[in-house]
Write a protein that holds these residues in place. Structure first.
Motif, PDB file in Angstrom:
ATOM      1  N   MET A   1       0.423  -1.143   0.118  1.00  0.00           N
ATOM      2  CA  MET A   1       0.140   0.400   0.068  1.00  0.00           C
ATOM      3  C   MET A   1       0.878   0.700   0.198  1.00  0.00           C
ATOM      4  N   ASP A   2       0.782   1.680  -0.779  1.00  0.00           N
ATOM      5  CA  ASP A   2       1.225   3.405  -0.975  1.00  0.00           C
ATOM      6  C   ASP A   2       0.205   4.814  -0.193  1.00  0.00           C
ATOM      7  N   TRP A   3       1.457   4.078   1.576  1.00  0.00           N
ATOM      8  CA  TRP A   3       1.050   5.443   2.634  1.00  0.00           C
ATOM      9  C   TRP A   3       0.703   6.913   2.319  1.00  0.00           C
ATOM     10  N   SER A   4       1.945   7.173   1.616  1.00  0.00           N
ATOM     11  CA  SER A   4       2.324   8.525   1.127  1.00  0.00           C
ATOM     12  C   SER A   4       0.641   9.040   0.078  1.00  0.00           C
ATOM     13  N   LEU A   5       0.116   8.262  -0.556  1.00  0.00           N
ATOM     14  CA  LEU A   5      -1.150   8.864  -1.728  1.00  0.00           C
ATOM     15  C   LEU A   5      -2.230   8.462  -0.751  1.00  0.00           C
ATOM     16  N   ARG A  41       5.333  15.391   0.503  1.00  0.00           N
ATOM     17  CA  ARG A  41       4.774  13.786   0.925  1.00  0.00           C
ATOM     18  C   ARG A  41       4.288  12.789  -0.205  1.00  0.00           C
ATOM     19  N   CYS A  42       3.956  12.945  -1.235  1.00  0.00           N
ATOM     20  CA  CYS A  42       3.395  11.578  -2.284  1.00  0.00           C
ATOM     21  C   CYS A  42       4.730  11.534  -3.979  1.00  0.00           C
ATOM     22  N   ASP A  44       3.746  13.431  -5.877  1.00  0.00           N
ATOM     23  CA  ASP A  44       2.761  14.002  -7.651  1.00  0.00           C
ATOM     24  C   ASP A  44       2.864  15.285  -7.435  1.00  0.00           C
ATOM     25  N   ARG A  64       7.129  10.601   4.743  1.00  0.00           N
ATOM     26  CA  ARG A  64       6.811   9.695   3.934  1.00  0.00           C
ATOM     27  C   ARG A  64       7.123   8.418   3.566  1.00  0.00           C
ATOM     28  N   ASP A  65       6.765   7.577   2.905  1.00  0.00           N
ATOM     29  CA  ASP A  65       7.639   6.231   2.318  1.00  0.00           C
ATOM     30  C   ASP A  65       7.126   5.867   3.770  1.00  0.00           C
ATOM     31  N   ARG A  66       8.360   4.738   4.194  1.00  0.00           N
ATOM     32  CA  ARG A  66       8.857   4.601   5.588  1.00  0.00           C
ATOM     33  C   ARG A  66       8.426   4.698   6.928  1.00  0.00           C
ATOM     34  N   ARG A  69       4.126   5.194   7.338  1.00  0.00           N
ATOM     35  CA  ARG A  69       4.168   3.844   7.918  1.00  0.00           C
ATOM     36  C   ARG A  69       4.485   4.004   9.181  1.00  0.00           C
TER      37      ARG A  69
END
Length: 259
Positions: A1-5, A41-42, A44, A64-66, A69
């Protein structure tokens, strides 16, 4: 899962316009719909003006990322601690109330005990009923100290919850030490009798301690705080773009085929 998005979907994008022109140009593009900026963060692009601006060194610290998480996991533990606080305060209130109503409660208990036996409940070996009988027979001073102990435990859990939710370094150390102090008691209770609730609480506490020590580099583990901060900075989109700018400049100076 992309936690950032996923986080951006719920809380919105975080965009920033650094004062440094070259770095700013790496974070924005011009589209048919207007200017678009990369989310810190993501990563995009989102159309519209930047949310904040200023020197790159003052850009918001966005997980962001890990690391994002890790934030979600720590806040899960913080919520679990808050649930414990509520239960402990409720237990303290019940014990404190027992001081003034012990006589009437004991009378009700004695009246209902035969009815429970007739209904098929093993009143002689019920641990819950035995605990109630012990509480009714305790002195007022004992009940007072039990109340104070429950409130004190609730305060410790509350401090843990606040520190973990705010992602403070002191909160991580406090949670590790406070959780470790009570592990011998939990092990003793498991030796006495294994129940699903006791086993679950023990496993959650062990998981928290291992997770904190490993991912947060506590007590000098895996390089300590310096390694943790360096790893966190390296994951920042601003730092990633800065590194890309440096590599690009080196390539232009030396040429693509030279070392």
């Amino acid at each position: 899962m992309d936690w950032s998005l996923l986080t951006c979907a719920f809380t919105g994008h975080r965009t920033y316009s650094p004062d440094e022109p070259e770095l700013r140009d790496r974070l924005r593009v011009h589209t048919a719909s207007g200017e678009a900026w990369r989310c810190l963060r993501c990563a995009d692009f989102t159309v519209g003006p930047p949310g904040e601006s200023g020197p790159a060194d003052r850009a918001p610290d966005v997980s962001r990322d890990r690391h994002l998480r890790d934030t979600i996991v720590l806040r899960f533990f913080a919520v679990e601690r808050l649930i414990r606080v509520v239960l402990l305060i409720l237990a303290a209130y019940l014990v404190w109330s027992l001081r003034g109503n012990r006589g009437s409660l004991e009378q009700i208990f004695r009246q209902e005990l035969p009815i429970l036996g007739e209904a098929g409940l093993d009143v002689q070996h019920s641990r819950i009923l035995s605990s109630i009988q012990e509480a009714l027979g305790a002195s007022e001073a004992t009940l007072r100290w039990i109340t104070f102990a429950l409130v004190g435990y609730a305060v410790i859990e509350l401090v843990e919850a606040v520190g973990l939710w705010l992602l403070r370094r002191w909160g991580e150390y406090f949670a590790f030490v406070a959780t470790g102090i009570f592990l011998p008691l939990e092990i003793h209770e498991l030796i006495q009798r294994v129940t699903l609730l006791r086993l679950g609480a023990f496993l959650v506490n062990v998981a928290l301690m291992v997770y904190l020590a490993w991912t947060k580099h506590l007590f000098g583990l895996r390089g300590g705080r310096a390694a943790f901060e360096a790893d966190r900075r390296s994951d920042s989109l601003i730092e990633i773009e800065r590194a890309a700018m440096t590599d690009s400049r080196k390539t232009r100076r030396t040429g693509p085929d030279q070392p």
